[in-house]
Structure formats: C-alpha cells, structure tokens
Design a protein around this motif. Structure first.
Motif, short mmCIF file in Angstrom:
data_model
loop_
_atom_site.label_atom_id
_atom_site.label_comp_id
_atom_site.label_asym_id
_atom_site.label_seq_id
_atom_site.Cartn_x
_atom_site.Cartn_y
_atom_site.Cartn_z
N ASN A 139 0.83 -1.21 0.00
CA ASN A 139 0.00 0.00 0.00
C ASN A 139 0.87 1.26 0.00
O ASN A 139 0.61 2.20 -0.76
CB ASN A 139 -0.95 0.01 1.20
N ALA A 140 1.88 1.28 0.84
CA ALA A 140 2.77 2.44 0.91
C ALA A 140 3.56 2.59 -0.39
O ALA A 140 3.76 3.70 -0.89
CB ALA A 140 3.71 2.31 2.11
N PHE A 141 4.01 1.47 -0.94
CA PHE A 141 4.80 1.49 -2.16
C PHE A 141 4.00 2.05 -3.33
O PHE A 141 4.45 2.96 -4.03
CB PHE A 141 5.30 0.07 -2.48
N PHE A 142 2.80 1.53 -3.54
CA PHE A 142 1.99 1.98 -4.68
C PHE A 142 1.46 3.40 -4.49
O PHE A 142 1.17 4.09 -5.46
CB PHE A 142 0.87 1.00 -5.00
N ALA A 143 1.39 3.85 -3.24
CA ALA A 143 1.00 5.24 -2.97
C ALA A 143 2.21 6.18 -3.05
O ALA A 143 2.06 7.40 -2.98
CB ALA A 143 0.34 5.35 -1.60
N GLY A 144 3.41 5.60 -3.18
CA GLY A 144 4.63 6.41 -3.27
C GLY A 144 4.99 7.10 -1.97
O GLY A 144 5.67 8.13 -1.97
N LEU A 145 4.58 6.52 -0.84
CA LEU A 145 4.84 7.13 0.47
C LEU A 145 6.32 7.03 0.85
O LEU A 145 6.97 6.02 0.53
CB LEU A 145 3.98 6.48 1.54
N PRO A 146 6.84 8.02 1.54
CA PRO A 146 8.26 7.99 1.93
C PRO A 146 8.65 6.74 2.73
O PRO A 146 9.78 6.28 2.63
CB PRO A 146 8.42 9.25 2.78
N GLY A 147 7.73 6.19 3.51
CA GLY A 147 8.03 5.00 4.29
C GLY A 147 8.36 3.78 3.43
O GLY A 147 8.98 2.83 3.89
N ALA A 148 7.97 3.81 2.17
CA ALA A 148 8.27 2.70 1.26
C ALA A 148 9.66 2.82 0.65
O ALA A 148 10.08 1.94 -0.11
CB ALA A 148 7.21 2.62 0.16
N ASP A 149 10.39 3.87 0.98
CA ASP A 149 11.77 4.02 0.53
C ASP A 149 12.63 3.10 1.39
O ASP A 149 13.36 3.54 2.28
CB ASP A 149 12.22 5.48 0.64
N PHE A 150 12.53 1.82 1.14
CA PHE A 150 13.13 0.80 2.00
C PHE A 150 14.65 0.88 2.04
O PHE A 150 15.27 0.61 3.06
CB PHE A 150 12.68 -0.59 1.54
N ASN A 151 15.27 1.26 0.94
CA ASN A 151 16.73 1.32 0.91
C ASN A 151 17.28 2.70 1.24
O ASN A 151 18.48 2.92 1.23
CB ASN A 151 17.28 0.83 -0.43
N GLY A 152 16.41 3.65 1.54
CA GLY A 152 16.84 4.95 2.01
C GLY A 152 17.56 5.80 0.99
O GLY A 152 18.36 6.67 1.36
N ASP A 153 17.27 5.63 -0.30
CA ASP A 153 17.96 6.41 -1.33
C ASP A 153 17.15 7.62 -1.80
O ASP A 153 17.44 8.22 -2.82
CB ASP A 153 18.34 5.54 -2.52
N ALA A 154 16.11 7.98 -1.05
CA ALA A 154 15.26 9.16 -1.32
C ALA A 154 14.39 8.99 -2.56
O ALA A 154 13.89 9.97 -3.10
CB ALA A 154 16.10 10.43 -1.41
N ALA A 155 14.18 7.76 -2.99
CA ALA A 155 13.28 7.49 -4.12
C ALA A 155 12.54 6.19 -3.85
O ALA A 155 13.14 5.22 -3.38
CB ALA A 155 14.06 7.40 -5.42
N VAL A 156 11.25 6.16 -4.14
CA VAL A 156 10.47 4.93 -4.02
C VAL A 156 10.43 4.31 -5.41
O VAL A 156 9.81 4.85 -6.34
CB VAL A 156 9.05 5.21 -3.49
N ASN A 157 11.12 3.16 -5.57
CA ASN A 157 11.20 2.52 -6.88
C ASN A 157 11.32 1.00 -6.73
O ASN A 157 11.23 0.47 -5.62
CB ASN A 157 12.38 3.09 -7.68
N SER A 158 11.52 0.33 -7.84
CA SER A 158 11.53 -1.14 -7.83
C SER A 158 12.61 -1.71 -6.92
O SER A 158 12.43 -2.79 -6.36
CB SER A 158 11.70 -1.68 -9.25
N GLN A 159 13.74 -0.99 -6.74
CA GLN A 159 14.78 -1.51 -5.85
C GLN A 159 14.28 -1.62 -4.42
O GLN A 159 14.62 -2.56 -3.71
CB GLN A 159 16.04 -0.65 -5.91
N ASP A 160 13.44 -0.66 -3.99
CA ASP A 160 12.84 -0.74 -2.66
C ASP A 160 11.98 -1.99 -2.53
O ASP A 160 12.00 -2.67 -1.51
CB ASP A 160 11.98 0.50 -2.37
N PHE A 161 11.23 -2.28 -3.58
CA PHE A 161 10.36 -3.46 -3.59
C PHE A 161 11.20 -4.73 -3.44
O PHE A 161 10.90 -5.58 -2.60
CB PHE A 161 9.53 -3.49 -4.88
N PHE A 162 12.27 -4.84 -4.22
CA PHE A 162 13.12 -6.03 -4.16
C PHE A 162 13.84 -6.14 -2.81
O PHE A 162 13.96 -7.23 -2.25
CB PHE A 162 14.11 -6.07 -5.32
N ASP A 163 14.31 -5.01 -2.29
CA ASP A 163 14.98 -5.03 -0.99
C ASP A 163 14.02 -5.43 0.13
O ASP A 163 14.39 -6.19 1.03
CB ASP A 163 15.60 -3.66 -0.67
N PHE A 164 12.78 -4.92 0.06
CA PHE A 164 11.78 -5.32 1.05
C PHE A 164 11.50 -6.82 0.95
O PHE A 164 11.44 -7.52 1.96
CB PHE A 164 10.47 -4.54 0.90
#
Length: 172
Positions: A139-164
């Motif tokens: 939900n956070a990822f598809f909404a582009g919420l800052p909490g979905a920036d799992f790898n902390g690189d200041a962007a919500v993208n596919s790498q965050d999804f894979f890291d999560f």
C-alpha cells in the motif's frame, strides 16, 4: 521481529575518549558495538537500569561520524537518562555506541544499555513479520509514500520493492 539485548555497564573507573554534539562536556564513557542482523531500526536506552545522568551517542566508526545523540530523554521516570528512538540501520554497518556521564566530574557508576532492534520487514512495527507487513508495504509502495523508501535512497522505486522482499523472506 524485535530483538532486545540488555548490556551491563560501569563508568566508575572510566575516562573520556569521545565526544557528543548534544552535550559538549567531556564525560566518562564506555563503548559498545552493534551490527544489525538485517536492515531495520535501532532503539537505545539507558532507562530503566541506570540511575545517573547519561549521554548516548552513536557513530558510524571508531572516532567516526556522529549519527545520533541524546542527553536527557525528558520522559516520565527517565528525565536525565538517554533514549535514542528507532533510527534506521543497515546490516552492512557496525555501529559504535558511546554511553557517557554528563560531565567529567560525574562518576556515573553501574547501569544498563538496552539495545532494541526492529527488523525492516516488520513494516507495521507489531513485532511480527507476516502477511500484514507485506500488504502494508505494498500500500505504501503503490501510494509512493516515503516509508516505502526501504533502501533509504530518497526514491520509491523497484529496488525498494526487491529489498523489502529480500528482508521479508529472510524473516529477520
């Protein structure tokens, strides 16, 4: 899942060999290191377990960069002890934790440092890695919420999804 570890300490015979930006007085200090088992967040506390005035500081290396600091948590029952509440950590980093008295003239004494680790895959912070964390992350990822920036690189993208996903299936 949350992991908590208590660590006894004693500054009675300690000297000063560190610094803190949140308290510039040079106090007696003892040091600990912590390497997280996975990406997540870390909570450090000298309360309960310590009765004297403490200063907590976290560094990225021995004599490295200061990452977090607290002098006087100012919470009920812990007014002069220190708490650093859940700051982000990665498993490729060893963190150096300084526990100090609030001045060089203060002896301090015995106390405790409590280290609490929360796995990054515990997205909803309920101390369990389960399907609800997965759905909450999505939900956070598809909404582009800052909490979905799992790898902390200041962007919500596919790498965050894979890291999560990696953290989720590893189960911390």
């Amino acid at each position: 899942m949350g992991r908590v570890r208590g660590n006894a300490l004693d500054t009675t015979e300690a000297t000063n060999d560190g610094f803190s930006t949140c308290n510039t007085a040079l106090g007696r200090d003892v040091w600990f290191t912590f390497t997280p088992p996975a990406r997540g967040s870390l909570r450090l506390s000298t309360c309960p377990g310590t009765a004297w005035n403490t200063v907590l500081t976290v560094f990225d290396a021995c004599f490295g960069n200061e990452l977090a600091c607290n002098d006087n948590a100012s919470v009920t029952g812990c007014s002069t002890q220190s708490i650093i509440d859940y700051f982000p950590v990665v498993n490729t980093q060893t963190y150096h934790i300084r526990v100090a008295t609030n001045s060089n003239s203060a002896v301090g004494g015995v106390g405790a440092l409590t280290v609490s680790f929360r796995c990054g895959a515990d997205f909803n912070a309920d101390n369990a890695v389960n399907s609800q964390d997965f759905f909450d992350f999505l939900n956070a990822f598809f909404a582009g919420l800052p909490g979905a920036d799992f790898n902390g690189d200041a962007a919500v993208n596919s790498q965050d999804f894979f890291d999560f996903l990696n953290a989720f299936f590893a189960g911390c």
